[in-house]
Design a protein around this motif. Structure first.
Motif, short mmCIF file in Angstrom:
data_model
loop_
_atom_site.label_atom_id
_atom_site.label_comp_id
_atom_site.label_asym_id
_atom_site.label_seq_id
_atom_site.Cartn_x
_atom_site.Cartn_y
_atom_site.Cartn_z
N ALA A 64 0.81 -1.22 0.00
CA ALA A 64 0.00 0.00 0.00
C ALA A 64 0.84 1.27 0.00
O ALA A 64 0.43 2.30 -0.54
N ALA A 65 2.04 1.18 0.58
CA ALA A 65 2.94 2.35 0.62
C ALA A 65 3.81 2.44 -0.64
O ALA A 65 4.60 3.37 -0.77
N GLY A 66 3.69 1.47 -1.53
CA GLY A 66 4.47 1.49 -2.75
C GLY A 66 5.80 0.76 -2.67
O GLY A 66 6.56 0.75 -3.64
N ALA A 67 6.09 0.16 -1.53
CA ALA A 67 7.35 -0.57 -1.36
C ALA A 67 7.24 -1.96 -2.01
O ALA A 67 6.18 -2.60 -1.94
N GLU A 89 -2.04 -13.52 1.64
CA GLU A 89 -1.85 -12.85 2.91
C GLU A 89 -0.39 -12.71 3.31
O GLU A 89 -0.08 -11.96 4.21
N ILE A 90 0.49 -13.43 2.67
CA ILE A 90 1.90 -13.36 3.03
C ILE A 90 2.59 -12.33 2.14
O ILE A 90 2.57 -12.44 0.92
N ALA A 91 3.19 -11.33 2.77
CA ALA A 91 3.97 -10.32 2.06
C ALA A 91 5.31 -10.17 2.78
O ALA A 91 5.35 -9.91 3.98
N LEU A 92 6.38 -10.37 2.05
CA LEU A 92 7.72 -10.30 2.63
C LEU A 92 8.48 -9.11 2.09
O LEU A 92 8.46 -8.86 0.88
#
Length: 131
Positions: A64-67, A89-92
């Motif tokens: 959501a922050a663009g990273a 659901e998994i974001a690393l």
């Protein structure tokens, strides 16, 4: 000298077998049109070629922050075949806080004999929830 020649012949046969397997994998991948089947095939072939117990495919996306983050796309694990995580659901983060994040951040392969025996001074850590 004969021992060296025998070792070279054994290595050449092994390389020829690997190339044949890669060519076979390429043909199989080129012929697959359904995404789910293609991803399963990629994981199966990757595990076979590397002699690995498990394999995971991640996609690089933006949070959501663009990273940039890694999102789990598909996983296979013969030791824990019933282990299923919700795929989206998994974001690393792309950093050393996980093996996958480290590889994605550096662009270099990482081969470990034992993910439970990583040296304390290594620039990466195993995230045992997902690695």
């Amino acid at each position: 000298l004969q021992a060296v020649a025998r070792r070279a012949a054994v290595q050449e046969r092994a390389l020829r077998a690997q190339f044949a397997d890669l060519a076979s994998a390429g043909a199989a991948l080129a012929g697959e049109r359904e995404l789910g089947s293609l991803l399963r095939l990629v994981l199966n072939r990757a595990r076979a070629l590397t002699g690995s117990d498990a394999a995971t495919l991640y996609l690089v996306e933006r949070d959501a922050a663009g990273a940039p983050v890694l999102r789990l796309a598909r996983a296979q694990n013969t030791s824990a075949p019933t282990m299923h995580a919700p795929l989206r659901e998994i974001a690393l983060p792309l950093d050393g806080s996980s093996l996958a994040g480290y590889v994605a951040a550096t662009g270099r392969p990482l081969v470990l004999d034992d993910v439970y025996a990583i040296p304390a001074d290594a620039p990466y850590r195993a995230n045992h929830d997902i690695d």
